[in-house]
Enzyme design. Sequence first.
Site, PDB file in Angstrom:
ATOM      1  N   GLN A 194       2.138  79.017  69.892  1.00 23.22           N
ATOM      2  CA  GLN A 194       3.558  79.206  70.163  1.00 23.22           C
ATOM      3  C   GLN A 194       4.130  80.038  69.024  1.00 23.22           C
ATOM      4  O   GLN A 194       4.462  79.526  67.959  1.00 23.22           O
ATOM      5  CB  GLN A 194       4.251  77.849  70.259  1.00 23.22           C
ATOM      6  CG  GLN A 194       3.619  76.899  71.274  1.00 23.22           C
ATOM      7  CD  GLN A 194       3.823  77.349  72.705  1.00 23.22           C
ATOM      8  OE1 GLN A 194       4.948  77.414  73.200  1.00 23.22           O
ATOM      9  NE2 GLN A 194       2.728  77.672  73.389  1.00 23.22           N
ATOM     10  N   GLY A 235      12.927  72.750  76.527  1.00 23.93           N
ATOM     11  CA  GLY A 235      11.579  73.293  76.487  1.00 23.93           C
ATOM     12  C   GLY A 235      11.525  74.741  76.038  1.00 23.93           C
ATOM     13  O   GLY A 235      12.541  75.439  75.932  1.00 23.93           O
ATOM     14  N   HIS A 236      10.288  75.211  75.833  1.00 29.89           N
ATOM     15  CA  HIS A 236      10.106  76.565  75.278  1.00 29.89           C
ATOM     16  C   HIS A 236      10.527  77.642  76.273  1.00 29.89           C
ATOM     17  O   HIS A 236      10.416  77.506  77.478  1.00 29.89           O
ATOM     18  CB  HIS A 236       8.673  76.782  74.801  1.00 29.89           C
ATOM     19  CG  HIS A 236       7.615  76.625  75.846  1.00 29.89           C
ATOM     20  ND1 HIS A 236       6.284  76.789  75.570  1.00 29.89           N
ATOM     21  CD2 HIS A 236       7.670  76.313  77.152  1.00 29.89           C
ATOM     22  CE1 HIS A 236       5.577  76.603  76.658  1.00 29.89           C
ATOM     23  NE2 HIS A 236       6.398  76.309  77.636  1.00 29.89           N
ATOM     24  N   ASN A 237      11.078  78.709  75.712  1.00 28.51           N
ATOM     25  CA  ASN A 237      11.530  79.893  76.450  1.00 28.51           C
ATOM     26  C   ASN A 237      12.727  79.641  77.353  1.00 28.51           C
ATOM     27  O   ASN A 237      13.045  80.460  78.219  1.00 28.51           O
ATOM     28  CB  ASN A 237      10.390  80.506  77.263  1.00 28.51           C
ATOM     29  CG  ASN A 237       9.339  81.148  76.384  1.00 28.51           C
ATOM     30  OD1 ASN A 237       8.331  80.519  76.060  1.00 28.51           O
ATOM     31  ND2 ASN A 237       9.562  82.392  75.981  1.00 28.51           N
TER      32      ASN A 237
END
Length: 339
Positions: A194, A235-237
Amino acid sequence: MKKTLQEIADFLGGRVVGDGAVEIHGLDNIEGAGAQDLTFAVEPHIEEAKTCQAAAVMLPEGAGDFPKTALYVEEPRAAFAKLLELFTPKLEFPQGVSNEAHIGKDVKLGKDVVIMPFAVVDDHAVIGDRVTLYPHTYIGQYAEIDEDSVVYSNATVREHCRVGKRCVIHSSAVIGSDGFGFTTKDGVHTKVPQVGNVVLEDDVEIGAHDGIDRAAMGSTVIGHGTKIDNLVHIGHNCKIGPNCLIVAQTGISGSTTVGHNVTFGGQVGTVGHINIGANSVYAARSGIIGNMPEGVFCAGFPVQPHAEWLRMQAAMKRLPEMHKKLKQLEKKLAKYEKA
């Protein structure tokens, strides 16, 4: 602090009906207010306030006659918030860097910073003017904290993440924890690096124990003026638009895009890789499983229009009665079939 009710009215641009000379020593809610306190009331609580112990009650313009000394303003909630700031003295800390803080190499520090004991600012980080870092905060390498932001104890802003102006990060929040990315082969989970970051735009507030995951690539973005309650996971993005409100225990899965002015009630959950339209409201415990349009008010799992959900909940309460009637009808029908 002591102020007369008339002084408070002048400060707020309101008007007093009753004794403007009464001294106000404090602020409290309707139940807790005493003989020297000011409280406020809006519908449906105005009737309750008529018998409270407060010295005076702040009411909305147009509320009508009131049996106690009253201060009328346009927006009592907003006015009361201003008074809370006035009556609550701000905490003061000596400016500068504590000898017990750790400042890494090539760190850039702005003017009038407050960096308290046991804070860690790692190599190459940038700390803007008037930033306050409480004890046991960690600011990672190449991270940036812009001016007038506050990071409370035990919060973490990890490497390469950027925090805008006037942001507040409450205790034990983590900005830039790794996104949840793994590949699975032959039953073995392998971590996907990540390597992105998190960007908090200006005037964002992050609650205690929140986790805002860094992007796999690119940035996870929290838009200008968005306020996030405690115990929320982003969460990511994800791309969260400006001026959103996200209430406790909500989870927004990775790569979700949220428009501006969206409100999520407590314990809302979403799947990932969807778009949620602007100017929408999702009631507590809603489950969002697909793209959503703008301007909706929804509830339930799977999420549906709020009015429809209310009708369904009302019908569910009648299910035992309906089941009993159905059994009775089945018995009657069986008699006709035998005949």
